[in-house]
Structures are given as structure tokens and as C-alpha cells.
Design an enzyme around this catalytic site. Structure first.
Site, PDB file in Angstrom:
ATOM      1  N   THR A 325       0.729  -1.283   0.012  1.00 56.17           N
ATOM      2  CA  THR A 325       0.059   0.024   0.027  1.00 56.17           C
ATOM      3  C   THR A 325       0.661   1.113  -0.023  1.00 56.17           C
ATOM      4  O   THR A 325       1.814   1.359   0.634  1.00 56.17           O
ATOM      5  CB  THR A 325      -0.861  -0.007   1.350  1.00 56.17           C
ATOM      6  OG1 THR A 325      -1.634   1.055   1.323  1.00 56.17           O
ATOM      7  CG2 THR A 325      -0.139   0.001   2.695  1.00 56.17           C
ATOM      8  N   HIS A 377       2.587 -11.519  14.166  1.00 56.05           N
ATOM      9  CA  HIS A 377       3.658 -12.211  14.959  1.00 56.05           C
ATOM     10  C   HIS A 377       3.253 -13.835  15.334  1.00 56.05           C
ATOM     11  O   HIS A 377       4.391 -14.638  15.491  1.00 56.05           O
ATOM     12  CB  HIS A 377       3.715 -11.523  16.337  1.00 56.05           C
ATOM     13  CG  HIS A 377       5.234 -11.363  16.974  1.00 56.05           C
ATOM     14  ND1 HIS A 377       6.262 -12.303  16.310  1.00 56.05           N
ATOM     15  CD2 HIS A 377       5.695 -10.624  17.827  1.00 56.05           C
ATOM     16  CE1 HIS A 377       7.183 -12.161  16.986  1.00 56.05           C
ATOM     17  NE2 HIS A 377       7.070 -11.217  18.130  1.00 56.05           N
TER      18      HIS A 377
END
Length: 416
Positions: A325, A377
């Protein structure tokens, strides 16, 4: 013959859509394949096309949510006529040009007399006028020309009035509100954004890249690139290529969770976020590991145009293993982009600013872009996320290394 025109289905999982707006009016004569309306789903906006020419009868009002397959209108193919230009749902009449100004507005000149009650006079001026038997109109008529002194006095007077006058709430004409129904696309986007925050262990790591070499390549070869491929050499192809090479070196970044399993992709399908009037869309470039820079630029331009013109398809948006993006288009210096689930990571680009940097012990001004990598994560450890973004930085600062992937060109030459 009467033909039913039904609401199209954007995808197997979508059962309801919103008829966003009609582009024609009830009773209009329409041509075959003319766009009649816009149908908006949670994933894309599709046109409703006329299967044959004829007179249209509208059965469903605009801004209505209806099941896929419902009859939106009928077309009487036996009717004859001439098609009218389709109008956009929010289209308004064009503003008149200077030559089309309404004749009802009277023209004024600098010689038009002003009402005497609108003119202020100082006490001294009033005394002088009384002594000589003069009125305000006598003074105004006696002025043969206006000097900068008079203009300056008026400017200062109006400025003082603005500074001392505080409008009351009742005099404020801008305190208005407007309510609009949230579109299917916006509602789905809202749900996904909230889900990302609640269902992932998202972190963001940052770095910066010296854009000098990329800018040099673009300036040096832009004309030649356009002449050969018919498309401009932009920044996005460099980052798409850099991300592709980095994903091959760090397969965890290109993975996703499916139940109790990790799915590793041996290909790179990279989504490019595009801002449209309908909201954010992420069309996907397939198999970027086998695409050239020119092919990337053409594909990116084509998908962006389809998204902004509401002609994007579900197939264009489906899938994707990684997303890029570019908030820099809107002036963003730094951001923490949200993941595009079920993907594990997203790269955020930002604006390019000339900044002082240390180069071989000397301070130089270089064009620098801040980079951000948001990642899940649960899939990607801190070491891999940081190393991945560092590799992106290296590829951008030395684009030639992207040709060789993991090996440096010098090492390739020396057989090391």
C-alpha cells in the site's frame, strides 16, 4: 417481447447486493449492452447491462438491498426510440459558463451610486459637510477617481470588522449534517478491519530507503521505457519486484494460517491497494515472480483503472499472498498499515522527502522514503520481519541486486 433483467451475482459466497443507483430513468429507451445501473457488493461494484434494446421499466428503487437473481427491471423490445445518455447517480447540472450567466442578474459598474446610509463619515468630515451644506451623495458624486488610499482604507475597515465581529450560532450557516447509507463494500471493509485488530498479533517494524538510484533509473530510462512498452516506469514496479525477491528469501512472510496448519506459497500473488470513490480495493497481480517490470507496470495500471471505474471483478480481487500500500500518494510520512487477512504481512510505502543523511562520513541531502512492514507475529518472528524489510531496503537502494536474488552480482562474477 418483455425481457427480465436480473441482478448479477458477484461471487458464489455473495447472496445479497445493493442496487447503488440507476443510470437511466423509468420509461427510457435503452440500447443493447448499455449500462443501466450500478450493483454494489461487499467486494466490488458491477454494471447492470441491457441484454437487448427497448423501453425500460424499473422495478427496484435505488439504494435498495436485494437478493442476487432478483428482477431489477424489464425491457420491452417491441418499443422503438432513441437511447438517452446515461447519467451518473450523483450527477448535477453543469455550472454555466461566463457567457451563459442568467440575464436576470443586473450588471453594475464603478459609477453606480451607493446608498448614503451605507457610508460612514468621521465626526470631522461630518462637521465640514455641514459647514458647506454637502451631503454624502454630494461627496461620492464629486469623486472623479479612486486612489490606492481609498482602497486601502476600505480594506483595513473590513479587516477590522471581521476581527471584532463574532457570529452567533444562529448566524452560522455551515452547521449542517448529512446522513448517507453505508455501502455494502464499506460495511464489509469495516468488519474486516476490526477483525484484523482482534484476531491477529499484529506488529509493525520500520526502516528507511535512499531512493536516489531508483529515481536515477527512472529519469535516465523513462522515455525509452515508454517508447518500448507504452507505459510509464513508476515506483510500484520496483517495490513489487523487491517484495517478490524478498518473499522468496523469507517464505514465512509469504505464508498464512489455515486452521492448525501453516500454508507456504511457492508463488507470489501481490495485492496492490487502490483507493477508489467506493472505498479501498486490493486487486492482485498473479505470479509476480515470473513478471518483468514492464508487465508489472501494465498490470498495475490496468487493475487500478478497472477499480476506479467500478469495473473490477471478483477474480481480480480474490486471493493474494502479500500486499503493498502506498500512502505516500496522499502525503503520508509514516503509517502502520493494517493486514489484509489471511495474509501475514503488508508493506507500507510513504512519501519521498529530501533529508540529511550520513554517506561515508559526510552529510548529504538524499531523497528518503520511510518504509513500514506490518506482520502477524503468530507466523513471522521479529528476526524474519526485520530482515525482510532490510532486504527490501537493500533492493531499492541497489536495484541491480534484484536480478540476482540472494546472490550479489559481484559474488556471482567471482563465483563465490
Amino acid at each position: 417481447m418483455i425481457i427480465d433483467v436480473k441482478i448479477p451475482g458477484p461471487g458464489e459466497s455473495i447472496t445479497e447486493v445493493e442496487l447503488a443507483g440507476w443510470l437511466v430513468s423509468d420509461g427510457d429507451f435503452v440500447e443493447k449492452d448499455q449500462e443501466l445501473a450500478e450493483v454494489e457488493s461487499e467486494k466490488a461494484t458491477l454494471p447492470l447491462l441491457a441484454p437487448e434494446q427497448g423501453k425500460i421499466r424499473i422495478l427496484i428503487e435505488a439504494n435498495t438491498t436485494v437478493p442476487v437473481g432478483s428482477v431489477a427491471c424489464t425491457i420491452d423490445t417491441s418499443a422503438k426510440g432513441k437511447a438517452k445518455r446515461a447519467k451518473a447517480p450523483d450527477e448535477s447540472p453543469a455550472a454555466p459558463t461566463p457567457s451563459e450567466k442568467p440575464s436576470t442578474v443586473p450588471e453594475t459598474t464603478v459609477h453606480a451610486p451607493l446608498p448614503s446610509d451605507k457610508v460612514k463619515a468621521t465626526p470631522l468630515a461630518k462637521k465640514m459637510m455641514e459647514e458647506h451644506g454637502l451631503t454624502v451623495n454630494d461627496i461620492l458624486e464629486g469623486l472623479k477617481h479612486i486612489t490606492s488610499k481609498e482602497v486601502d482604507l476600505v480594506i483595513q475597515s473590513r479587516q477590522q470588522e471581521k476581527e471584532t465581529t463574532i457570529p452567533s450560532p444562529s448566524e452560522d450557516k455551515t452547521r449542517t449534517t448529512e446522513r448517507k447509507k453505508m455501502s455494502q463494500l464499506r460495511k464489509k471493509l469495516s468488519e474486516r478491519l476490526v477483525a484484523v485488530k482482534n484476531q491477529t498479533a499484529m506488529l509493525t517494524t520500520f526502516n528507511e530507503a535512499d531512493m536516489s538510484e531508483v529515481i536515477r533509473l527512472r529519469q535516465t530510462y523513462q522515455d525509452e521505457f515508454i517508447k518500448k512498452y507504452g507505459v510509464r516506469l513508476g515506483l510500484m514496479s520496483f517495490f513489487t519486484r523487491a517484495a517478490t525477491e524478498a518473499l522468496r528469501l523469507f517464505p514465512n512472510v509469504n505464508a498464512m494460517i489455515d486452521g492448525n496448519e501453516l500454508v507456504y506459497h511457492h508463488y507470489c500473488d501481490i495485492g496492490i491497494a487502490v483507493q477508489t470513490d467506493k472505498g479501498l480495493m486490493v486487486p492482485v497481480l498473479r505470479n509476480t515472480e515470473s513478471m518483468t517490470m514492464a508487465e508489472m507496470e501494465k498490470a498495475i495500471a490496468g487493475l487500478a483503472n478497472k477499480a476506479r471505474s467500478n469495473r473490477i471483478s471478483i477474480d481480480d480481487l480474490a486471493g493474494g499472498t502479500f500486499t503493498i500500500t502506498n500512502g505516500g500518494l496522499f502525503g503520508s510520512m509514516l503509517s502502520t498499515p493494517l493486514l489484509n487477512p489471511p495474509q501475514a504481512a503488508i508493506l507500507g510505502m510513504h512519501n519521498i522527502v529530501n533529508r540529511p543523511v550520513a554517506v561515508e562520513g559526510k552529510i548529504e541531502i538524499r531523497p528518503v522514503m520511510y518504509l513500514a512492514l506490518s506482520y502477524d507475529h503468530r507466523i513471522i518472528d521479529g528476526k524474519d520481519s526485520v530482515s525482510f524489510l532490510v532486504k527490501i531496503k537493500e533492493f531499492i537502494e541497489k536495484p541491480s541486486t534484484m536480478i540476482f536474488g540472494k546472490a550479489h552480482p559481484d559474488r556471482m562474477l567471482l563465483g563465490l
